[in-house]
Write a protein that holds these residues in place. Structure first.
Motif, PDB file in Angstrom:
ATOM      1  N   UNK A  10       0.806  -1.221   0.000  1.00 25.05           N
ATOM      2  CA  UNK A  10       0.000   0.000   0.000  1.00 25.05           C
ATOM      3  C   UNK A  10       0.838   1.270   0.000  1.00 25.05           C
ATOM      4  N   UNK A  11       2.150   1.152   0.155  1.00 28.07           N
ATOM      5  CA  UNK A  11       2.938   2.380   0.218  1.00 28.07           C
ATOM      6  C   UNK A  11       2.855   3.117  -1.112  1.00 28.07           C
ATOM      7  N   UNK A  12       2.864   4.403  -0.999  1.00 26.46           N
ATOM      8  CA  UNK A  12       2.695   5.322  -2.130  1.00 26.46           C
ATOM      9  C   UNK A  12       1.237   5.499  -2.528  1.00 26.46           C
ATOM     10  N   UNK A  13       0.311   4.818  -1.824  1.00 23.23           N
ATOM     11  CA  UNK A  13      -1.104   5.159  -1.950  1.00 23.23           C
ATOM     12  C   UNK A  13      -1.416   6.299  -0.994  1.00 23.23           C
ATOM     13  N   UNK A  14      -2.474   7.029  -1.249  1.00 22.06           N
ATOM     14  CA  UNK A  14      -2.978   8.004  -0.284  1.00 22.06           C
ATOM     15  C   UNK A  14      -4.067   7.336   0.554  1.00 22.06           C
ATOM     16  N   UNK A  15      -4.457   7.973   1.657  1.00 30.02           N
ATOM     17  CA  UNK A  15      -5.559   7.441   2.442  1.00 30.02           C
ATOM     18  C   UNK A  15      -6.837   7.359   1.612  1.00 30.02           C
ATOM     19  N   UNK A  16      -7.056   8.354   0.778  1.00 31.94           N
ATOM     20  CA  UNK A  16      -8.227   8.338  -0.101  1.00 31.94           C
ATOM     21  C   UNK A  16      -8.210   7.107  -0.987  1.00 31.94           C
ATOM     22  N   UNK A  17      -7.071   6.813  -1.600  1.00 29.26           N
ATOM     23  CA  UNK A  17      -6.964   5.652  -2.492  1.00 29.26           C
ATOM     24  C   UNK A  17      -7.081   4.345  -1.721  1.00 29.26           C
ATOM     25  N   UNK A  18      -6.518   4.298  -0.507  1.00 26.92           N
ATOM     26  CA  UNK A  18      -6.576   3.082   0.294  1.00 26.92           C
ATOM     27  C   UNK A  18      -8.020   2.731   0.658  1.00 26.92           C
ATOM     28  N   UNK A  19      -8.748   3.706   1.176  1.00 25.34           N
ATOM     29  CA  UNK A  19     -10.127   3.440   1.588  1.00 25.34           C
ATOM     30  C   UNK A  19     -11.053   3.249   0.390  1.00 25.34           C
ATOM     31  N   UNK A  20     -10.802   3.976  -0.685  1.00 27.04           N
ATOM     32  CA  UNK A  20     -11.692   3.909  -1.850  1.00 27.04           C
ATOM     33  C   UNK A  20     -11.401   2.714  -2.743  1.00 27.04           C
ATOM     34  N   UNK A  21     -10.133   2.469  -3.053  1.00 21.47           N
ATOM     35  CA  UNK A  21      -9.784   1.484  -4.086  1.00 21.47           C
ATOM     36  C   UNK A  21      -9.332   0.133  -3.534  1.00 21.47           C
ATOM     37  N   UNK A  22      -8.843   0.102  -2.308  1.00 22.80           N
ATOM     38  CA  UNK A  22      -8.399  -1.165  -1.706  1.00 22.80           C
ATOM     39  C   UNK A  22      -9.463  -1.740  -0.780  1.00 22.80           C
ATOM     40  N   UNK A  23     -10.049  -0.868   0.056  1.00 24.97           N
ATOM     41  CA  UNK A  23     -11.062  -1.325   1.014  1.00 24.97           C
ATOM     42  C   UNK A  23     -12.485  -1.134   0.489  1.00 24.97           C
ATOM     43  N   UNK A  24     -12.644  -0.325  -0.562  1.00 26.76           N
ATOM     44  CA  UNK A  24     -13.943  -0.108  -1.212  1.00 26.76           C
ATOM     45  C   UNK A  24     -15.009   0.402  -0.252  1.00 26.76           C
ATOM     46  N   UNK A  25     -14.577   1.274   0.656  1.00 23.96           N
ATOM     47  CA  UNK A  25     -15.516   1.901   1.582  1.00 23.96           C
ATOM     48  C   UNK A  25     -16.301   2.976   0.842  1.00 23.96           C
ATOM     49  N   UNK A  26     -17.611   3.045   1.122  1.00 30.23           N
ATOM     50  CA  UNK A  26     -18.483   3.989   0.432  1.00 30.23           C
ATOM     51  C   UNK A  26     -18.136   5.446   0.714  1.00 30.23           C
ATOM     52  N   UNK A  27     -18.617   6.304  -0.146  1.00 32.66           N
ATOM     53  CA  UNK A  27     -18.294   7.731  -0.078  1.00 32.66           C
ATOM     54  C   UNK A  27     -18.739   8.358   1.244  1.00 32.66           C
ATOM     55  N   UNK A  28     -19.934   7.991   1.720  1.00 26.49           N
ATOM     56  CA  UNK A  28     -20.452   8.557   2.966  1.00 26.49           C
ATOM     57  C   UNK A  28     -19.568   8.166   4.143  1.00 26.49           C
ATOM     58  N   UNK A  29     -19.209   6.885   4.210  1.00 26.93           N
ATOM     59  CA  UNK A  29     -18.341   6.420   5.305  1.00 26.93           C
ATOM     60  C   UNK A  29     -16.969   7.074   5.240  1.00 26.93           C
ATOM     61  N   UNK A  30     -16.435   7.229   4.034  1.00 24.20           N
ATOM     62  CA  UNK A  30     -15.122   7.875   3.894  1.00 24.20           C
ATOM     63  C   UNK A  30     -15.180   9.310   4.402  1.00 24.20           C
ATOM     64  N   UNK A  31     -16.255   9.998   4.087  1.00 25.68           N
ATOM     65  CA  UNK A  31     -16.397  11.386   4.536  1.00 25.68           C
ATOM     66  C   UNK A  31     -16.471  11.451   6.062  1.00 25.68           C
ATOM     67  N   UNK A  32     -17.225  10.512   6.668  1.00 24.56           N
ATOM     68  CA  UNK A  32     -17.330  10.489   8.125  1.00 24.56           C
ATOM     69  C   UNK A  32     -15.965  10.278   8.773  1.00 24.56           C
TER      70      UNK A  32
END
Length: 286
Positions: A10-32
């Motif tokens: 996961x290194x060189x990913x951002x937190x946004x990319x990790x939660x969105x593209x690796x963990x596939x967490x929804x937009x609402x949860x990511x915002x929270x």
């Protein structure tokens, strides 16, 4: 609080990319999480979600118990557990999860009791088994792992293998590709229907019991429709022994279907995992 160590993958990913593209967490949860002061990266609250990560960093993710099922003490056969998932071996006759808020007696109720002292964990069924089917069931322990493993399931990256005792002789491997929909004449029954959802089952004969005229078969799914295996085997004239709903001979105390193997990629550990349980003693003719 859920602790996640940033892996080399996961290194060189951002937190946004990790939660969105690796963990596939929804937009609402990511915002929270982004707004939460409880989420920390290496002890820093409200980190920059657009900076690159480094291996070895520690991510603390806040999640609260959502009381998915009422906690009720019951038997629980744990095959595997970590901070993200719980793999259980379900007995025949037990529902996977409640269908109503106050329902008890299900596998999820027993899992909720087991996890009741862990404020970060609740049992979320990633998939389900029919009440009379025994075998492996995958539960996520928090919304983050539920999102990740549900995405894998939807994208056919969680592989399940079953064994069943079917009526008659199945001589050679075959693939059943027939859409399945609700039977409008029977609300609890499914049927092969041109207007139904795509359903694909691969069948491999393992053994023919000539005296009983039954076939032990292995089944793998490409889709996960309600009653898929039961409907498909019945549709080719080989209903499962004990499956009274779909025409199986009543020479067993329950439907002789067992989920024996589960293969998955664990996104939080970046590795593949395989689980196997043999059929229980009640997997036999009566």
């Amino acid at each position: 609080m859920l602790t996640i160590e940033i892996l080399p993958a996961w290194q060189h990913l951002t937190l946004t990319e990790l939660f969105r593209d690796t963990f596939h967490l929804g937009k609402k949860r990511r915002h929270e999480l982004k707004m939460s002061e409880e989420l920390t990266l290496d002890g820093k609250s409200q980190p920059n979600w657009d900076e690159k990560l480094s291996a070895g960093m520690r991510l603390e993710v806040p999640f609260q118990d959502e009381n998915i099922a009422l906690a009720e003490k019951g038997p629980l056969d744990i095959v595997y557990e970590d901070a993200f998932i719980l793999v259980l071996n379900k007995s025949a006759g037990v529902k996977t999860h409640p269908n109503k808020p106050n329902e008890t007696g299900t596998l999820a109720n027993s899992a909720a009791f087991y996890l009741k002292n862990d404020p970060n964990s609740s049992p979320y069924a990633v998939h389900r088994l029919d009440q009379e089917t025994s075998g492996l069931v995958l539960f996520a322990k928090n919304p983050l792992s539920l999102a990740a493993f549900s995405w894998l399931l939807e994208n056919r990256d969680i592989h399940r293998r079953y064994v069943a005792l079917a009526g008659g002789r199945i001589k050679q491997p075959l693939t059943i590709n027939k859409p399945i929909g609700t039977d409008r004449h029977h609300p609890n029954k499914q049927r092969v229907s041109e207007g139904g959802k795509s359903a694909i089952t691969h069948v491999t004969p393992l053994k023919w019991h000539q005296n009983e005229n039954t076939s032990l078969v292995e089944l793998t799914l490409e889709t996960g429709r309600t009653h898929q295996i039961r409907v498909h085997l019945s549709s080719i004239g080989h209903p499962i022994v004990g499956d009274r709903l779909y025409g199986g001979i009543s020479r067993a105390k329950r439907t002789l279907l067992h989920a024996k193997e589960l293969e998955l990629f664990h996104p939080f550990f970046d590795k593949k995992m395989h689980f196997h349980v043999e059929p229980p003693k009640d997997f036999r003719l009566s």
